[in-house]
Design a protein around this motif. Structure first.
Motif, PDB file in Angstrom:
ATOM      1  N   THR A   1      32.316   0.442  39.988  1.00 35.42           N
ATOM      2  CA  THR A   1      33.606   2.782  40.185  1.00 35.42           C
ATOM      3  C   THR A   1      34.804   2.490  39.209  1.00 35.42           C
ATOM      4  OG1 THR A   1      35.367   0.889  41.174  1.00 35.42           O
ATOM      5  CG2 THR A   1      32.935   2.269  42.214  1.00 35.42           C
ATOM      6  N   HIS A   2      34.730   1.211  38.136  1.00 33.79           N
ATOM      7  CA  HIS A   2      35.822   1.537  36.911  1.00 33.79           C
ATOM      8  C   HIS A   2      37.340   1.295  37.173  1.00 33.79           C
ATOM      9  CE1 HIS A   2      32.338   2.946  33.868  1.00 33.79           C
ATOM     10  NE2 HIS A   2      31.488   3.450  35.382  1.00 33.79           N
ATOM     11  N   GLN A   3      37.050   0.534  38.059  1.00 35.65           N
ATOM     12  CA  GLN A   3      38.373   0.324  38.559  1.00 35.65           C
ATOM     13  C   GLN A   3      39.321  -1.136  38.251  1.00 35.65           C
ATOM     14  OE1 GLN A   3      39.690   2.485  42.224  1.00 35.65           O
ATOM     15  NE2 GLN A   3      37.894   1.946  43.232  1.00 35.65           N
ATOM     16  N   ALA A   4      38.059  -1.786  37.674  1.00 36.33           N
ATOM     17  CA  ALA A   4      38.342  -2.971  37.586  1.00 36.33           C
ATOM     18  C   ALA A   4      40.254  -3.352  36.637  1.00 36.33           C
ATOM     19  CB  ALA A   4      37.620  -3.929  36.761  1.00 36.33           C
ATOM     20  N   GLY A   5      40.033  -2.141  35.959  1.00 33.51           N
ATOM     21  CA  GLY A   5      40.960  -2.716  34.761  1.00 33.51           C
ATOM     22  C   GLY A   5      41.026  -3.077  33.438  1.00 33.51           C
ATOM     23  N   LEU A   6      39.493  -3.165  32.766  1.00 29.31           N
ATOM     24  CA  LEU A   6      39.386  -3.684  32.099  1.00 29.31           C
ATOM     25  C   LEU A   6      38.208  -3.571  30.988  1.00 29.31           C
ATOM     26  CD1 LEU A   6      38.493  -7.539  33.592  1.00 29.31           C
ATOM     27  CD2 LEU A   6      40.801  -6.979  32.307  1.00 29.31           C
ATOM     28  N   PRO A   7      38.747  -1.997  30.531  1.00 30.94           N
ATOM     29  CA  PRO A   7      37.274  -1.923  29.808  1.00 30.94           C
ATOM     30  C   PRO A   7      37.785  -1.247  28.675  1.00 30.94           C
ATOM     31  CG  PRO A   7      39.887  -0.725  29.720  1.00 30.94           C
ATOM     32  CD  PRO A   7      40.416  -1.850  30.225  1.00 30.94           C
ATOM     33  N   VAL A   8      38.126  -2.802  28.177  1.00 25.40           N
ATOM     34  CA  VAL A   8      38.514  -3.449  26.653  1.00 25.40           C
ATOM     35  C   VAL A   8      38.896  -4.633  26.451  1.00 25.40           C
ATOM     36  CG1 VAL A   8      40.051  -3.537  24.881  1.00 25.40           C
ATOM     37  CG2 VAL A   8      39.922  -1.036  26.087  1.00 25.40           C
ATOM     38  N   ILE A   9      37.504  -5.196  25.665  1.00 29.11           N
ATOM     39  CA  ILE A   9      38.026  -6.553  25.497  1.00 29.11           C
ATOM     40  C   ILE A   9      38.550  -6.330  24.131  1.00 29.11           C
ATOM     41  CG2 ILE A   9      36.571  -8.494  23.863  1.00 29.11           C
ATOM     42  CD1 ILE A   9      34.274  -6.926  25.302  1.00 29.11           C
ATOM     43  N   GLU A  10      39.901  -7.343  24.411  1.00 30.74           N
ATOM     44  CA  GLU A  10      40.883  -7.250  23.259  1.00 30.74           C
ATOM     45  C   GLU A  10      40.561  -7.791  22.335  1.00 30.74           C
ATOM     46  OE1 GLU A  10      43.486  -5.917  23.219  1.00 30.74           O
ATOM     47  OE2 GLU A  10      43.778  -5.414  26.071  1.00 30.74           O
ATOM     48  N   ASP A  11      39.960  -9.029  22.290  1.00 29.61           N
ATOM     49  CA  ASP A  11      39.776 -10.151  20.679  1.00 29.61           C
ATOM     50  C   ASP A  11      38.580  -9.655  20.092  1.00 29.61           C
ATOM     51  OD1 ASP A  11      41.895 -11.387  21.250  1.00 29.61           O
ATOM     52  OD2 ASP A  11      40.793 -12.862  22.231  1.00 29.61           O
TER      53      ASP A  11
ATOM     54  N   ARG B   1      27.789   7.500  47.456  1.00 26.53           N
ATOM     55  CA  ARG B   1      29.516   7.694  48.097  1.00 26.53           C
ATOM     56  C   ARG B   1      30.596   8.069  46.934  1.00 26.53           C
ATOM     57  NH1 ARG B   1      33.232   5.931  51.102  1.00 26.53           N
ATOM     58  NH2 ARG B   1      32.086   3.522  50.694  1.00 26.53           N
ATOM     59  N   ARG B   2      30.851   9.723  46.517  1.00 29.70           N
ATOM     60  CA  ARG B   2      31.738   9.318  45.694  1.00 29.70           C
ATOM     61  C   ARG B   2      33.280   8.400  45.388  1.00 29.70           C
ATOM     62  NH1 ARG B   2      32.357  13.827  42.713  1.00 29.70           N
ATOM     63  NH2 ARG B   2      30.372  15.700  42.228  1.00 29.70           N
ATOM     64  N   ARG B   3      33.210   7.032  45.043  1.00 28.85           N
ATOM     65  CA  ARG B   3      34.979   6.407  45.723  1.00 28.85           C
ATOM     66  C   ARG B   3      36.076   6.421  44.628  1.00 28.85           C
ATOM     67  NH1 ARG B   3      29.931   4.250  48.094  1.00 28.85           N
ATOM     68  NH2 ARG B   3      30.338   2.389  49.044  1.00 28.85           N
ATOM     69  N   VAL B   4      35.553   7.112  43.165  1.00 31.84           N
ATOM     70  CA  VAL B   4      36.886   8.026  42.449  1.00 31.84           C
ATOM     71  C   VAL B   4      36.137   9.056  42.300  1.00 31.84           C
ATOM     72  CG1 VAL B   4      36.981   5.376  42.231  1.00 31.84           C
ATOM     73  CG2 VAL B   4      36.111   6.431  40.470  1.00 31.84           C
ATOM     74  N   GLU B   5      37.542  10.093  41.698  1.00 36.40           N
ATOM     75  CA  GLU B   5      37.007  12.081  41.478  1.00 36.40           C
ATOM     76  C   GLU B   5      38.725  12.019  40.339  1.00 36.40           C
ATOM     77  OE1 GLU B   5      35.519  14.420  43.495  1.00 36.40           O
ATOM     78  OE2 GLU B   5      36.281  12.923  45.132  1.00 36.40           O
ATOM     79  N   GLY B   6      38.366  12.294  39.870  1.00 36.41           N
ATOM     80  CA  GLY B   6      39.798  13.090  39.053  1.00 36.41           C
ATOM     81  C   GLY B   6      39.943  11.871  37.506  1.00 36.41           C
ATOM     82  N   PRO B   7      41.356  12.019  37.276  1.00 38.47           N
ATOM     83  CA  PRO B   7      41.521  11.660  35.437  1.00 38.47           C
ATOM     84  C   PRO B   7      40.916  11.072  35.369  1.00 38.47           C
ATOM     85  CG  PRO B   7      43.746  13.560  36.947  1.00 38.47           C
ATOM     86  CD  PRO B   7      42.825  12.601  37.685  1.00 38.47           C
ATOM     87  N   ASP B   8      40.710  10.601  34.528  1.00 39.70           N
ATOM     88  CA  ASP B   8      40.017   9.588  33.553  1.00 39.70           C
ATOM     89  C   ASP B   8      40.955   8.403  33.320  1.00 39.70           C
ATOM     90  OD1 ASP B   8      38.478   7.382  32.365  1.00 39.70           O
ATOM     91  OD2 ASP B   8      36.612   7.898  33.479  1.00 39.70           O
TER      92      ASP B   8
ATOM     93  N   MET C   1      39.492  13.051  30.499  1.00 38.75           N
ATOM     94  CA  MET C   1      39.023  13.842  31.657  1.00 38.75           C
ATOM     95  C   MET C   1      38.688  13.859  32.648  1.00 38.75           C
ATOM     96  SD  MET C   1      36.158  15.197  28.614  1.00 38.75           S
ATOM     97  CE  MET C   1      36.043  13.088  28.207  1.00 38.75           C
ATOM     98  N   ASP C   2      38.423  14.634  33.596  1.00 44.16           N
ATOM     99  CA  ASP C   2      37.975  14.198  34.648  1.00 44.16           C
ATOM    100  C   ASP C   2      36.517  13.334  34.894  1.00 44.16           C
ATOM    101  OD1 ASP C   2      39.806  15.378  36.081  1.00 44.16           O
ATOM    102  OD2 ASP C   2      39.624  16.690  36.516  1.00 44.16           O
ATOM    103  N   SER C   3      36.379  12.324  36.102  1.00 46.20           N
ATOM    104  CA  SER C   3      34.905  11.693  35.822  1.00 46.20           C
ATOM    105  C   SER C   3      34.975  11.145  37.677  1.00 46.20           C
ATOM    106  CB  SER C   3      35.637  10.659  34.934  1.00 46.20           C
ATOM    107  OG  SER C   3      35.864   9.401  35.379  1.00 46.20           O
ATOM    108  N   SER C   4      34.039  11.175  37.860  1.00 39.58           N
ATOM    109  CA  SER C   4      33.799  10.670  39.484  1.00 39.58           C
ATOM    110  C   SER C   4      32.728   9.611  39.242  1.00 39.58           C
ATOM    111  CB  SER C   4      33.602  11.965  40.025  1.00 39.58           C
ATOM    112  OG  SER C   4      32.703  11.908  41.176  1.00 39.58           O
ATOM    113  N   PHE C   5      32.806   8.470  40.362  1.00 35.42           N
ATOM    114  CA  PHE C   5      31.563   7.265  40.374  1.00 35.42           C
ATOM    115  C   PHE C   5      31.731   6.716  41.765  1.00 35.42           C
ATOM    116  CE2 PHE C   5      33.467   6.784  35.975  1.00 35.42           C
ATOM    117  CZ  PHE C   5      32.813   6.928  35.142  1.00 35.42           C
ATOM    118  N   GLY C   6      29.763   7.099  42.167  1.00 37.98           N
ATOM    119  CA  GLY C   6      30.093   6.711  42.930  1.00 37.98           C
ATOM    120  C   GLY C   6      29.879   4.843  42.570  1.00 37.98           C
ATOM    121  N   LEU C   7      28.970   4.035  43.263  1.00 37.64           N
ATOM    122  CA  LEU C   7      28.518   2.322  43.407  1.00 37.64           C
ATOM    123  C   LEU C   7      28.085   2.529  41.763  1.00 37.64           C
ATOM    124  CD1 LEU C   7      28.096  -0.069  46.473  1.00 37.64           C
ATOM    125  CD2 LEU C   7      30.651   1.295  45.095  1.00 37.64           C
TER     126      LEU C   7
END
Length: 381
Positions: free
Chosen positions: A103-113, A296-303, A308-314
């Protein structure tokens, strides 16, 4: 080509987009209650050679891959609330669950190196780079599009569970049994006949393309457009590592087409991608109650990444600013791909469709080409 007379307006929209100069090459397919009712293609697969787009021409479809990865993960992982460390002991953040990854909630959107080109096809090595990173936000407290890391994270959990890659499982469990022309990691013969991505218009008046992310054309005063112009923004850092632009031709390069990144690696035809959604909503890939829960929507709103607003199930997108659907498509789900490609299913209407093309749109959210076609489909029902 084929178009059921009930969907004649779909063909009109498809042909008009070519006539208006929006397309170079493209394909669109629709299944209704399991029956192929639209199968359209046209234009050029390669701007340089003029090679025609054929019925079986595949093309790289970026993040449309994420829906395939989600389906595979949900077929092999029974409890998405389980911590990632249950399957991947080296993963450092103990509170992160599989659901957070999906659901894109892991807080790891970037590979740092920076990921070197030599590692592009070594998916476990890329995943290992993420395993020890500190999340940008506490997992589960916000969501932000994990443009590339979604695939490396979910794919590594699947590999730990099954011993196999997403690409291998897509081939043996989805594409093979259902005779679908789609590959997460394309073989050489598919690469040879794949369409070539570009941002040039057919007239050749637009800026040259490398097969990488197109520049945004959103209004300049929005946070998202400002972030897209900032090379150090979270958005661009999420999209740019591993950097396809390090290879000649970007996403057209055989290394990218062959690598099978589970977040952005599918090579497919429109009929192949639509066929995936057809089998999914029929209950042939996941039990229907499991699919219903996944939608089922797990997250929605500001990305936090796209601003922008996005929304995801699993793992599946739901209607939002970043997954535009017609008003009638309230039950729709699926995933788009950078530049404008789209895969969509709607269980309530028995509908599955896909749009792929090789002229990339100049917007983070694609263009209206897929939306117009989808709108025409719903208007025809």
């Amino acid at each position: 080509m084929y178009c059921d007379p009930r969907f004649s307006r779909v063909r009109e929209v498809f042909e008009r987009q070519f006539a208006d100069g929006e397309e170079l090459g493209a394909a669109f397919a629709v299944y209704l209650d399991g029956e192929l009712v639209v199968d359209l293609w046209g234009g050029a697969a390669d701007r340089h050679t003029g090679r025609a787009w054929e019925a079986d021409t595949p093309v790289f479809a970026y993040s449309c891959t994420k829906a395939l990865t989600a389906a595979v993960a949900l077929s092999v992982i029974d409890d998405v609330t389980a911590p990632v460390t249950r399957f991947w002991p080296e993963f450092a953040t103990r509170e992160t669950t599989v659901e957070h990854l999906l659901t894109h909630q892991a807080g790891l959107p970037v590979i740092e190196d920076p990921v070197p080109v030599e590692e592009f096809e070594d998916l476990p090595a890329i995943a290992a780079r993420l395993a020890g990173q500190r999340p940008i936000w506490q997992p589960g407290t916000a969501h932000g599009y994990h443009a590339l890391t979604y695939g490396f994270l979910v794919g590594e959990v699947v590999r730990r569970v099954t011993g196999r890659s997403i690409g291998s499982l897509v081939a043996s469990e989805i594409a093979g049994p259902h005779a679908l022309d789609l590959w997460v990691g394309a073989p050489d013969d598919v690469i040879d006949r794949a369409a070539r991505l570009t941002t040039r218009a057919p007239s050749g008046t637009a800026p040259a393309a490398s097969g990488t992310a197109p520049a945004p054309t959103m209004p300049p005063d929005t946070p998202a457009s400002q972030a897209a112009l900032d090379p150090d923004s979270l958005m661009n850092r999420a999209l740019g590592n591993p950097g396809m632009n390090l290879l000649k031709g970007g996403a057209n390069h055989p290394v990218v087409l062959r690598a099978g990144w589970p977040g952005a690696g599918v090579v497919t035809t429109a009929k192949g991608l639509a066929g995936f959604y057809r089998t999914l909503i029929a209950g042939d890939l996941l039990p229907l109650d499991r699919l219903k829960d996944a939608l089922r929507r797990r997250v929605e709103g500001p990305d936090r990444v796209l601003l922008m607003d996005s929304s995801f199930g699993l793992g599946f997108s739901r209607p939002s600013t970043t997954f535009l659907t017609p008003p009638k498509a309230v039950e729709a789900f699926g995933h788009g791909g950078l530049g404008g490609s789209l895969g969509l299913g709607d269980p309530s209407r028995g509908l599955a469709l896909a749009y792929v093309m090789n002229r990339l749109a100049g917007s983070m959210t694609g263009s209206l080409r897929a939306y117009r076609l989808t709108e025409a489909v719903y208007a025809s029902l």
